[in-house]
Design a protein around this motif. Structure first.
Motif, mmCIF file in Angstrom:
data_model
loop_
_atom_site.group_PDB
_atom_site.id
_atom_site.type_symbol
_atom_site.label_atom_id
_atom_site.label_comp_id
_atom_site.label_asym_id
_atom_site.label_seq_id
_atom_site.Cartn_x
_atom_site.Cartn_y
_atom_site.Cartn_z
ATOM 1 N N GLU A 295 -34.334 -32.490 29.468
ATOM 2 C CA GLU A 295 -35.806 -32.050 30.708
ATOM 3 C C GLU A 295 -34.984 -32.475 31.628
ATOM 4 N N ARG B 144 -38.593 -27.420 22.839
ATOM 5 C CA ARG B 144 -39.529 -25.831 22.260
ATOM 6 C C ARG B 144 -40.217 -26.736 21.217
ATOM 7 N N GLY B 145 -40.377 -28.584 21.344
ATOM 8 C CA GLY B 145 -41.354 -28.635 20.320
ATOM 9 C C GLY B 145 -40.723 -28.998 19.331
ATOM 10 N N PRO C 40 -44.571 -29.042 35.926
ATOM 11 C CA PRO C 40 -44.156 -28.908 34.551
ATOM 12 C C PRO C 40 -42.771 -27.986 34.066
ATOM 13 N N THR C 41 -43.100 -28.018 32.797
ATOM 14 C CA THR C 41 -41.867 -27.232 31.335
ATOM 15 C C THR C 41 -42.641 -27.471 30.518
ATOM 16 N N ALA C 42 -41.800 -26.093 29.317
ATOM 17 C CA ALA C 42 -42.226 -25.727 28.230
ATOM 18 C C ALA C 42 -40.603 -25.686 27.625
ATOM 19 N N GLU D 203 -36.572 -20.647 33.326
ATOM 20 C CA GLU D 203 -38.446 -20.987 34.122
ATOM 21 C C GLU D 203 -39.208 -20.624 35.340
ATOM 22 N N THR E 174 -39.380 -32.045 25.890
ATOM 23 C CA THR E 174 -38.997 -33.186 26.817
ATOM 24 C C THR E 174 -38.879 -34.624 25.737
#
Length: 375
Positions: free
Chosen positions: A205, A91-92, A77-79, A353, A82
């Protein structure tokens, strides 16, 4: 033939968006643009239903785990970032949108979850090689174990400082990184395009070099040592070194014309370089975002058209970087330099991370060698 939205496909497959896009890139699920919204895609219902019926059971665990290493579902998993529905997000936040105004320093602040760092604190170095500059720093920098993320961000800044000094020269260290590159290459008119390229390259990513960085960071290695692992992986011809093949193609096209140059590759069964990307079925969004901002040199415009008509794919980011270098008369190593400096920000975000997880990345091997003699 019936088509469904990504949301409907994910509900049937009971999986993550990345897995859906990986199945599209592998040809398992056919997709097409949504006629009602070209930014979205639709997915062939029959393909989705077929895969939904083949969900792996316990007996296929090893096979599924092995397949994740090759363009499969993310293994961790990564924040940080993506790729979803053909778009890249930091980051969104949409990376293409960020590239319109942000600097690499601001992207570092976003990806590292801190105030925008100052990369002007490097010391002069006699090294003009990123590898040798970071090797020297790795000999001095402390391991990451037992140190807080807040303190390690200082090491991350030191690492980028050292890298930037080697790649841009020691002058104008108080300038933003894209301005330092433009000054170093004596191409001030390229500055804004260099800024855009650096932002679009900052993160992608779990690509090969980023995974190498995370593996190194998971051992407790210093951040500069982990970044060295990324640079080593980046230089390969299937990663950041792809621009070399693109230059060869452009030189062939100059002599024979773009359509003939593409024909040579196809007739010989050779893949045309810098074309397509498995994570972007509709085309590498980074490449088009970059190429839309400058006038392509004529031979690259011809190659762009020939690639789409003869191969049926879109040029990728390596094509765009090589075209950018040609358009502004940058050095031959400019694409790899931009890739290295830009991607170092994402590498260090992933290293931080990974350190925060406190875990070691250690897959098991599936032995397929000679039978074991137990006698």
């Amino acid at each position: 033939m019936s088509w469904i939205t990504a949301e409907a496909a994910l509900a049937q497959l009971q999986t993550k968006p990345q897995t859906l896009y990986a199945n599209v890139s592998r040809g398992r699920i056919q997709s097409r643009p949504d006629p009602a919204d070209s930014r979205r895609s639709l997915y062939r219902l029959e393909d989705v239903e077929r895969l939904a019926q083949r969900r792996p059971g316990p007996g296929r665990t090893a096979t599924v785990a092995s397949q994740t290493i090759t363009w499969g579902e993310p293994v961790m998993p990564t924040a940080i970032s993506t790729i979803a529905d053909g778009r890249l997000y930091y980051r969104g936040k949409d990376a293409v949108g960020l590239s319109q105004t942000m600097t690499l320093e601001a992207v570092a602040g976003l990806l590292w979850a801190c105030a925008d760092p100052d990369f002007g604190g490097g010391t002069e170095t006699e090294s003009d090689s990123a590898l040798s500059a970071l090797a020297g720093l790795a000999n001095r920098q402390l391991p990451t174990l037992g140190r807080t993320i807040a303190v390690l961000r200082g090491d991350a800044i030191e690492t980028v400082n050292s890298l930037a000094m080697a790649l841009t020269g020691s002058q104008r260290s108080d300038w933003a990184l894209h301005l330092r590159l433009a000054h170093h290459w004596r191409r001030p008119d390229s500055a804004d395009m260099l800024r855009r390229a650096l932002v679009l390259l900052a993160e992608h990513e779990l690509n090969a070099s980023t995974f190498a960085v995370r593996v190194a960071a998971s051992t407790g290695a210093s951040l500069s040592a982990a970044t060295l692992a990324g640079i080593a992986a980046l230089g390969g011809p299937l990663h950041g070194g792809a621009a070399v093949a693109m230059r060869d193609l452009s030189e062939t096209a100059e002599h024979r014309g773009a359509p003939s140059a593409i024909n040579v590759y196809l007739q010989q069964g050779r893949p045309v370089p810098c074309v397509g990307h498995r994570l972007y079925p509709m085309g590498d969004i980074r490449a088009r975002a970059l190429m839309d901002q400058f006038d392509l040199p004529p031979i690259y415009a011809e190659l762009d058209d020939a690639i789409q008509s003869k191969v049926g794919e879109q040029p990728n980011i390596d094509f765009a970087l090589t075209a950018l270098a040609a358009a502004f008369d940058l050095p031959d190593n400019a694409p790899l330099t931009l890739f290295t400096l830009g991607r170092s920000i994402g590498w260090l975000a992933h290293a931080l991370e990974q350190v925060g997880t406190g875990t070691l990345i250690r897959p098991r091997a599936n032995y397929v060698g000679e039978p074991i003699n137990l006698i």
